[in-house]
Design a protein around this motif. Structure first.
Motif, PDB file in Angstrom:
ATOM      1  N   HIS A   2       0.830  -1.193   0.000  1.00 41.50           N
ATOM      2  CA  HIS A   2       0.000   0.000   0.000  1.00 41.50           C
ATOM      3  C   HIS A   2       0.869   1.250   0.000  1.00 41.50           C
ATOM      4  N   GLY A   3       1.905   1.260   0.827  1.00 37.50           N
ATOM      5  CA  GLY A   3       2.786   2.416   0.891  1.00 37.50           C
ATOM      6  C   GLY A   3       3.494   2.673  -0.426  1.00 37.50           C
ATOM      7  N   LEU A   4       3.926   1.617  -1.075  1.00 34.45           N
ATOM      8  CA  LEU A   4       4.587   1.771  -2.369  1.00 34.45           C
ATOM      9  C   LEU A   4       3.645   2.374  -3.399  1.00 34.45           C
ATOM     10  N   LEU A   5       2.430   1.867  -3.438  1.00 31.58           N
ATOM     11  CA  LEU A   5       1.486   2.353  -4.429  1.00 31.58           C
ATOM     12  C   LEU A   5       1.096   3.798  -4.164  1.00 31.58           C
ATOM     13  N   ALA A   6       0.906   4.133  -2.911  1.00 27.40           N
ATOM     14  CA  ALA A   6       0.496   5.490  -2.582  1.00 27.40           C
ATOM     15  C   ALA A   6       1.624   6.487  -2.840  1.00 27.40           C
ATOM     16  N   ALA A   7       2.860   6.059  -2.598  1.00 25.06           N
ATOM     17  CA  ALA A   7       3.989   6.966  -2.743  1.00 25.06           C
ATOM     18  C   ALA A   7       4.527   7.015  -4.161  1.00 25.06           C
ATOM     19  N   GLY A   8       4.260   6.023  -4.957  1.00 19.40           N
ATOM     20  CA  GLY A   8       4.784   5.959  -6.307  1.00 19.40           C
ATOM     21  C   GLY A   8       5.806   4.851  -6.425  1.00 19.40           C
ATOM     22  N   VAL A   9       5.857   4.253  -7.583  1.00 23.06           N
ATOM     23  CA  VAL A   9       6.774   3.158  -7.846  1.00 23.06           C
ATOM     24  C   VAL A   9       7.598   3.528  -9.055  1.00 23.06           C
ATOM     25  N   GLN A  10       8.908   3.429  -8.911  1.00 25.68           N
ATOM     26  CA  GLN A  10       9.795   3.739 -10.025  1.00 25.68           C
ATOM     27  C   GLN A  10      10.224   2.439 -10.693  1.00 25.68           C
ATOM     28  N   VAL A  11      10.211   2.446 -12.017  1.00 24.87           N
ATOM     29  CA  VAL A  11      10.663   1.282 -12.773  1.00 24.87           C
ATOM     30  C   VAL A  11      11.423   1.762 -13.989  1.00 24.87           C
ATOM     31  N   GLU A  12      12.281   0.885 -14.492  1.00 22.60           N
ATOM     32  CA  GLU A  12      12.927   1.200 -15.758  1.00 22.60           C
ATOM     33  C   GLU A  12      11.941   0.894 -16.864  1.00 22.60           C
ATOM     34  N   ASP A  13      11.893   1.748 -17.857  1.00 28.02           N
ATOM     35  CA  ASP A  13      10.970   1.591 -18.970  1.00 28.02           C
ATOM     36  C   ASP A  13      11.774   1.131 -20.174  1.00 28.02           C
ATOM     37  N   SER A  14      11.443  -0.032 -20.695  1.00 29.64           N
ATOM     38  CA  SER A  14      12.164  -0.525 -21.862  1.00 29.64           C
ATOM     39  C   SER A  14      11.178  -0.787 -22.982  1.00 29.64           C
ATOM     40  N   GLN A  15      11.670  -0.813 -24.180  1.00 26.00           N
ATOM     41  CA  GLN A  15      10.832  -1.134 -25.323  1.00 26.00           C
ATOM     42  C   GLN A  15      10.408  -2.594 -25.215  1.00 26.00           C
ATOM     43  N   SER A  17       9.654  -5.952 -26.656  1.00 25.88           N
ATOM     44  CA  SER A  17      10.051  -6.597 -27.899  1.00 25.88           C
ATOM     45  C   SER A  17       9.201  -7.796 -28.241  1.00 25.88           C
ATOM     46  N   GLY A  18       8.347  -8.216 -27.321  1.00 26.51           N
ATOM     47  CA  GLY A  18       7.590  -9.425 -27.563  1.00 26.51           C
ATOM     48  C   GLY A  18       8.311 -10.655 -27.059  1.00 26.51           C
ATOM     49  N   ASP A  19       9.565 -10.503 -26.622  1.00 25.94           N
ATOM     50  CA  ASP A  19      10.336 -11.631 -26.108  1.00 25.94           C
ATOM     51  C   ASP A  19      10.054 -11.891 -24.637  1.00 25.94           C
ATOM     52  N   ASP A  20       9.345 -10.999 -23.982  1.00 23.44           N
ATOM     53  CA  ASP A  20       9.061 -11.108 -22.554  1.00 23.44           C
ATOM     54  C   ASP A  20       7.556 -11.015 -22.334  1.00 23.44           C
ATOM     55  N   PRO A  21       6.860 -12.162 -22.405  1.00 24.05           N
ATOM     56  CA  PRO A  21       5.397 -12.130 -22.265  1.00 24.05           C
ATOM     57  C   PRO A  21       4.936 -11.529 -20.948  1.00 24.05           C
ATOM     58  N   VAL A  22       5.658 -11.775 -19.858  1.00 20.91           N
ATOM     59  CA  VAL A  22       5.264 -11.221 -18.566  1.00 20.91           C
ATOM     60  C   VAL A  22       5.428  -9.705 -18.582  1.00 20.91           C
ATOM     61  N   GLY A  23       6.542  -9.230 -19.133  1.00 21.79           N
ATOM     62  CA  GLY A  23       6.757  -7.790 -19.235  1.00 21.79           C
ATOM     63  C   GLY A  23       5.726  -7.131 -20.125  1.00 21.79           C
ATOM     64  N   ASP A  24       5.378  -7.810 -21.225  1.00 19.39           N
ATOM     65  CA  ASP A  24       4.357  -7.274 -22.128  1.00 19.39           C
ATOM     66  C   ASP A  24       3.007  -7.181 -21.419  1.00 19.39           C
ATOM     67  N   LEU A  25       2.666  -8.217 -20.653  1.00 19.45           N
ATOM     68  CA  LEU A  25       1.406  -8.215 -19.910  1.00 19.45           C
ATOM     69  C   LEU A  25       1.407  -7.098 -18.870  1.00 19.45           C
ATOM     70  N   HIS A  26       2.519  -6.936 -18.185  1.00 25.64           N
ATOM     71  CA  HIS A  26       2.643  -5.857 -17.194  1.00 25.64           C
ATOM     72  C   HIS A  26       2.452  -4.503 -17.862  1.00 25.64           C
ATOM     73  N   ALA A  27       3.109  -4.288 -18.996  1.00 33.10           N
ATOM     74  CA  ALA A  27       3.006  -3.002 -19.694  1.00 33.10           C
ATOM     75  C   ALA A  27       1.567  -2.731 -20.122  1.00 33.10           C
ATOM     76  N   ARG A  28       0.886  -3.744 -20.651  1.00 28.62           N
ATOM     77  CA  ARG A  28      -0.519  -3.569 -21.061  1.00 28.62           C
ATOM     78  C   ARG A  28      -1.401  -3.257 -19.858  1.00 28.62           C
ATOM     79  N   THR A  29      -1.170  -3.964 -18.761  1.00 28.84           N
ATOM     80  CA  THR A  29      -1.977  -3.750 -17.561  1.00 28.84           C
ATOM     81  C   THR A  29      -1.802  -2.332 -17.041  1.00 28.84           C
ATOM     82  N   VAL A  30      -0.558  -1.860 -16.978  1.00 25.62           N
ATOM     83  CA  VAL A  30      -0.306  -0.510 -16.486  1.00 25.62           C
ATOM     84  C   VAL A  30      -0.927   0.524 -17.425  1.00 25.62           C
ATOM     85  N   ARG A  31      -0.842   0.290 -18.727  1.00 22.26           N
ATOM     86  CA  ARG A  31      -1.473   1.223 -19.671  1.00 22.26           C
ATOM     87  C   ARG A  31      -2.983   1.281 -19.450  1.00 22.26           C
ATOM     88  N   HIS A  32      -3.601   0.129 -19.205  1.00 22.40           N
ATOM     89  CA  HIS A  32      -5.045   0.103 -18.944  1.00 22.40           C
ATOM     90  C   HIS A  32      -5.373   0.855 -17.651  1.00 22.40           C
TER      91      HIS A  32
END
Length: 92
Positions: A2-15, A17-32
């Motif tokens: 809860h504290g992380l979400l309320a305060a903000g979460v920093q992540v590296e943003d990468s392109q 590539s389709g080679d990382d299905p979990v990363g792709d799913l995460h990116a789509r979820t965050v965009r939604h």
């Protein structure tokens, strides 16, 4: 969490590539979530690229219900595990 979400979460943003299905799913979820107005995204012009996600006021209204759901899951987990074992024992 809860504290992380309320305060903000920093992540590296990468392109994605389709080679990382979990990363792709995460990116789509965050965009939604961003599209729905539940999180805000701030990009920083750094190398490597960095973005910060933070719950919006609307997103913060979900903390209570999410905690209640998690508590329900913990309380009911033993019964769910029993149901799963019973179901699995009936499968060929």
């Amino acid at each position: 969490m809860h504290g992380l979400l309320a305060a903000g979460v920093q992540v590296e943003d990468s392109q994605q590539s389709g080679d990382d299905p979990v990363g792709d799913l995460h990116a789509r979820t965050v965009r939604h979530l961003e599209r729905d107005g539940l999180v805000s995204r701030t990009a920083f012009p750094e190398v490597p690229p960095r973005v910060e996600y933070e719950l919006t006021a609307t997103g913060r209204t979900l903390i209570g219900p999410a905690v209640k759901l998690a508590e329900w899951a913990v309380d009911h987990n033993p019964g769910i595990e029993r149901n799963q074992a019973a179901y699995d024992s009936r499968q060929p």
